[in-house]
Design an enzyme around this catalytic site. Structure first.
Site, PDB file in Angstrom:
ATOM      1  CE  LYS A  13    -109.659 -31.191 116.207  1.00 33.00           C
ATOM      2  NZ  LYS A  13    -109.132 -32.586 116.279  1.00 33.00           N
ATOM      3  NE  ARG A  88    -107.301 -32.128 109.803  1.00 30.57           N
ATOM      4  CZ  ARG A  88    -108.481 -32.413 110.315  1.00 30.57           C
ATOM      5  NH1 ARG A  88    -109.432 -31.507 110.319  1.00 30.57           N
ATOM      6  NH2 ARG A  88    -108.724 -33.594 110.828  1.00 30.57           N
ATOM      7  NE  ARG A 122    -114.247 -40.415 115.917  1.00 28.72           N
ATOM      8  CZ  ARG A 122    -113.563 -39.301 115.616  1.00 28.72           C
ATOM      9  NH1 ARG A 122    -113.615 -38.251 116.409  1.00 28.72           N
ATOM     10  NH2 ARG A 122    -112.819 -39.255 114.541  1.00 28.72           N
ATOM     11  NE  ARG A 155    -114.691 -39.739 111.132  1.00 32.87           N
ATOM     12  CZ  ARG A 155    -114.126 -38.603 111.554  1.00 32.87           C
ATOM     13  NH1 ARG A 155    -114.723 -37.872 112.471  1.00 32.87           N
ATOM     14  NH2 ARG A 155    -112.979 -38.201 111.070  1.00 32.87           N
ATOM     15  NE  ARG A 166    -108.582 -39.189 110.872  1.00 30.42           N
ATOM     16  CZ  ARG A 166    -109.479 -39.536 111.808  1.00 30.42           C
ATOM     17  NH1 ARG A 166    -109.701 -40.816 112.073  1.00 30.42           N
ATOM     18  NH2 ARG A 166    -110.128 -38.624 112.465  1.00 30.42           N
TER      19      ARG A 166
HETATM   20  P1  AMP Z   1    -112.080 -34.552 111.037  1.00 32.04           P
HETATM   21  O1  AMP Z   1    -113.508 -34.909 111.156  1.00 32.04           O
HETATM   22  O2  AMP Z   1    -111.754 -33.161 111.498  1.00 32.04           O
HETATM   23  O3  AMP Z   1    -111.163 -35.583 111.655  1.00 32.04           O
HETATM   24  O4  AMP Z   1    -111.741 -34.538 109.468  1.00 32.04           O
HETATM   25  C1  AMP Z   1    -111.910 -35.706 108.687  1.00 32.04           C
HETATM   26  C2  AMP Z   1    -111.157 -35.572 107.388  1.00 32.04           C
HETATM   27  O5  AMP Z   1    -111.670 -34.465 106.635  1.00 32.04           O
HETATM   28  C3  AMP Z   1    -109.650 -35.301 107.504  1.00 32.04           C
HETATM   29  O6  AMP Z   1    -108.904 -36.480 107.746  1.00 32.04           O
HETATM   30  C4  AMP Z   1    -109.370 -34.689 106.130  1.00 32.04           C
HETATM   31  O7  AMP Z   1    -109.358 -35.673 105.123  1.00 32.04           O
HETATM   32  C5  AMP Z   1    -110.618 -33.828 105.916  1.00 32.04           C
HETATM   33  N1  AMP Z   1    -110.442 -32.474 106.497  1.00 32.04           N
HETATM   34  C6  AMP Z   1    -111.128 -31.939 107.545  1.00 32.04           C
HETATM   35  N2  AMP Z   1    -110.706 -30.695 107.811  1.00 32.04           N
HETATM   36  C7  AMP Z   1    -109.725 -30.435 106.915  1.00 32.04           C
HETATM   37  C8  AMP Z   1    -108.870 -29.318 106.694  1.00 32.04           C
HETATM   38  N3  AMP Z   1    -108.933 -28.224 107.461  1.00 32.04           N
HETATM   39  N4  AMP Z   1    -107.991 -29.397 105.667  1.00 32.04           N
HETATM   40  C9  AMP Z   1    -107.908 -30.486 104.879  1.00 32.04           C
HETATM   41  N5  AMP Z   1    -108.654 -31.580 105.063  1.00 32.04           N
HETATM   42  C10 AMP Z   1    -109.559 -31.574 106.070  1.00 32.04           C
END
Ligand code: AMP
Length: 207
Positions: A13, A88, A122, A155, A166
């Site tokens: 994404k 989410r 990654r 990360r 996750r």
């Molecule tokens: P991402 O980079 O989208 O994989 O997000 C990394 C982390 O940020 C996730 O594993 C959550 O801990 C937090 N996070 C990102 N977006 C959300 C969301 N919409 N709701 C809750 N936590 C989020």
């Protein structure tokens, strides 16, 4: 054009949004990036969410929804946006529906094995957020960002234990959004297994 990119972590994404934002001239709004920025700058939000991100759990809805609300009213988002990683949960999707209308929800479809391979390989430049993969999209010099020359990082939530967490969080809390948006007639499935340019072309055709 108001777009939501939906799909499991590692489906591409962020990579595709970074390409699509230039083509569509709308901002890429990644809630994960916003949280990582807050953590890197040690803001009060950053301190509040640091451990949550490292574990792969979700930040509470109230905190996340407030952050997105503040971001969507900025002037660069007035003609559209790509939301990546939000909503989410169903509560977040309901809150988003109160804030604005959505034109398309792009559902990135990718099998579990490919997701794990993508996430574990990654690497990221911490200051710019630029994303690489050790096999599929390596930097010119191993471990170094092509433009800034900074060392790349993995990360904390791309380590194996957090990846598995996750994925289960995704299956439990985010996958229900597929039906939620399908019922609203907004869901557009996209095969996310191809090269980024191919995935981008499929999305551009849809919209
Ligand atoms: P991402 O980079 O989208 O994989 O997000 C990394 C982390 O940020 C996730 O594993 C959550 O801990 C937090 N996070 C990102 N977006 C959300 C969301 N919409 N709701 C809750 N936590 C989020």
């Amino acid at each position: 054009m108001n777009l939501v990119f939906l799909g499991p972590p590692g489906a591409g994404k962020g990579t595709i949004a970074a390409l699509a934002k230039d083509t569509l001239r709308i901002p890429h709004i990644s809630t994960g990036d916003l949280f990582r920025y807050a953590i890197a700058h040690e803001t009060s939000l950053g301190k509040q969410v640091k451990a949550i991100l490292a574990s792969g759990e979700l930040v509470p809805d109230s905190v996340t929804i407030e952050m997105v609300k503040e971001r969507l009213v900025k002037s660069d988002a007035k003609d559209g946006f790509i939301l990546d990683g939000f909503p989410r949960t169903i509560a977040q999707a309901d809150a988003l529906a109160q804030m604005t209308t959505i034109d398309h929800v792009i559902n990135f479809v990718l099998d579990r094995d490919s997701i794990v391979v993508r996430l574990s390989g990654r690497r990221m430049c911490k200051s710019t957020g630029r994303i690489y993969h050790i096999t599929f999209n390596p930097p010119k010099v191993a471990g170094i960002d092509d433009e800034t020359g900074e060392p790349l990082i993995q990360r904390p939530d791309d380590q194996e234990e957090a990846i598995l967490n996750r994925l289960s969080v995704y299956e439990r809390q985010t996958q229900p959004l597929i039906d939620y948006y399908r019922h609203k007639g907004l869901l557009r499935d996209v095969d996310a297994s191809g090269a980024p340019e191919l995935v981008l072309q499929s999305i551009l055709k849809i919209i």
